[in-house]
Design an enzyme around this catalytic site. Structure first.
Site, PDB file in Angstrom:
ATOM      1  CG  ASP A  67      -0.488  -0.589   2.329  1.00 41.49           C
ATOM      2  OD1 ASP A  67       0.678  -0.510   2.493  1.00 41.49           O
ATOM      3  OD2 ASP A  67      -1.152  -0.848   3.614  1.00 41.49           O
ATOM      4  CG  ASN A 136      -9.953  -0.403  10.276  1.00 43.48           C
ATOM      5  OD1 ASN A 136      -9.161  -1.075  10.272  1.00 43.48           O
ATOM      6  ND2 ASN A 136     -10.455   0.653   9.429  1.00 43.48           N
ATOM      7  CG  HIS A 138      -6.883  -1.806   7.509  1.00 40.19           C
ATOM      8  ND1 HIS A 138      -6.788  -0.535   7.803  1.00 40.19           N
ATOM      9  CD2 HIS A 138      -5.902  -2.281   8.099  1.00 40.19           C
ATOM     10  CE1 HIS A 138      -5.504  -0.158   8.148  1.00 40.19           C
ATOM     11  NE2 HIS A 138      -4.990  -1.571   8.682  1.00 40.19           N
ATOM     12  CD  GLU A 143      -8.842   1.977   6.115  1.00 39.44           C
ATOM     13  OE1 GLU A 143      -9.153   0.995   6.586  1.00 39.44           O
ATOM     14  OE2 GLU A 143      -8.030   2.910   6.460  1.00 39.44           O
TER      15      GLU A 143
HETATM   16  P1  PGA Z   1       0.542  -2.233  13.007  1.00 41.79           P
HETATM   17  O1  PGA Z   1      -0.599  -2.123  11.806  1.00 41.79           O
HETATM   18  O2  PGA Z   1       1.434  -3.535  12.601  1.00 41.79           O
HETATM   19  O3  PGA Z   1       1.087  -1.060  12.980  1.00 41.79           O
HETATM   20  O4  PGA Z   1      -0.383  -2.431  14.082  1.00 41.79           O
HETATM   21  C1  PGA Z   1      -1.212  -2.947  11.208  1.00 41.79           C
HETATM   22  C2  PGA Z   1      -2.194  -2.327  10.172  1.00 41.79           C
HETATM   23  O5  PGA Z   1      -2.755  -1.329  10.334  1.00 41.79           O
HETATM   24  O6  PGA Z   1      -2.271  -3.147   9.318  1.00 41.79           O
END
Ligand code: PGA
Length: 255
Positions: A67, A136, A138, A143
């Site tokens: 991404d 959330n 994702h 999202e």
């Molecule tokens: P994180 O993010 O590894 O910083 O918890 C995971 C994500 O938001 O996909």
């Protein structure tokens, strides 16, 4: 789906790096999609150490970006490309022709997504995807709501993602509001997926990922459709011990 529960973040990083190193050794050419975010950092550092000690051959790896923020140049430190460069491309000495970027710094973002899909397809598709779990639910920046066939596209970041990325940008108001993400279709078609989950703040979303309804409101719940998924969670992220045995094909606890 397999669930590996390990004691803590250090163990999670060790186990994840060992699985990735095995895949690199076993597969020969490997098309690898590495998530950014804080969770996989420890595993990437371990891979870098193995490479520095000449225990890991990175010469056949192709890296596929997951991404990227819109309107942030790839050479900006805060870009996700820059992040991948610092943690993987530079330490593993991956040549630029073996990196498939997702470029959000283009006037025509639809064309950027199209080119990305084409190059992933031309590479033969993903052999291994290392994913984190969004607060959330994702995957990448898919999202909610996002279904299993959601394509590579421009997305509006959710308030939850802006909140969770504010730590990298200094404040919520500085976080870009739009991003490009690899589609759910590309992610779920990976031959093998490692989902890394650490910390008690992820316990509830992980429980719903494995046990709740499969729904567009929790894109990670569609991991149950993917051919080969191993979830590595530390004890805080899966405080239920073997209380999930009925949810997965295989559960292992090590500490
Ligand atoms: P994180 O993010 O590894 O910083 O918890 C995971 C994500 O938001 O996909």
């Amino acid at each position: 789906m397999k669930l590996r529960i390990v004691e803590d973040y250090e163990a999670l990083s060790f186990v994840a790096a060992a699985i990735v190193a095995d895949e690199i050794e076993r597969q020969g050419p490997l098309v690898l999609l590495p998530a950014t975010g804080s969770t996989p950092i420890g595993a990437y550092q371990q891979l870098a150490q193995r490479h520095a000690a000449r225990e890991l051959d990175s010469s056949q790896i192709t890296l596929v970006q997951l991404d990227e923020y819109v309107d942030i140049a790839p050479d900006d430190r805060r870009s996700l490309f820059g992040w991948m460069k610092r943690l993987l491309i530079d330490p593993l000495k991956i040549p630029s022709n073996c990196v498939l970027p997702l470029d959000g710094y283009q006037a025509d973002l639809a064309l950027s997504c199209h080119r990305y899909d084409q190059s992933v397809r031309a590479s033969g598709g993903l052999n291994l995807a290392i994913l984190g779990l969004g607060p959330n639910g994702h995957l990448g920046f898919n999202e909610p709501p996002a279904g299993p066939s959601a394509p590579t596209r421009v997305v509006q970041l959710s308030p939850a993602s802006i909140e969770s990325n504010a730590r990298y940008w200094g404040s919520r108001s500085l976080v870009p509001t739009r991003a490009l993400t690899a589609g759910m279709d590309i992610i779920l078609s990976a031959q093998k997926i490692l989902l890394l989950v650490s910390g008690s703040h992820k316990a509830e979303v992980l429980r719903r990922t494995l046990a709740g309804k499969m729904t567009d409101e929790l894109p990670a719940s569609y991991l149950r459709l993917a051919p080969d998924v191993t979830v590595i969670a530390d004890r805080p992220a899966w405080p239920w011990g073997d209380g999930g045995a009925h949810l997965v094909d295989d559960i292992a606890i090590s500490w």
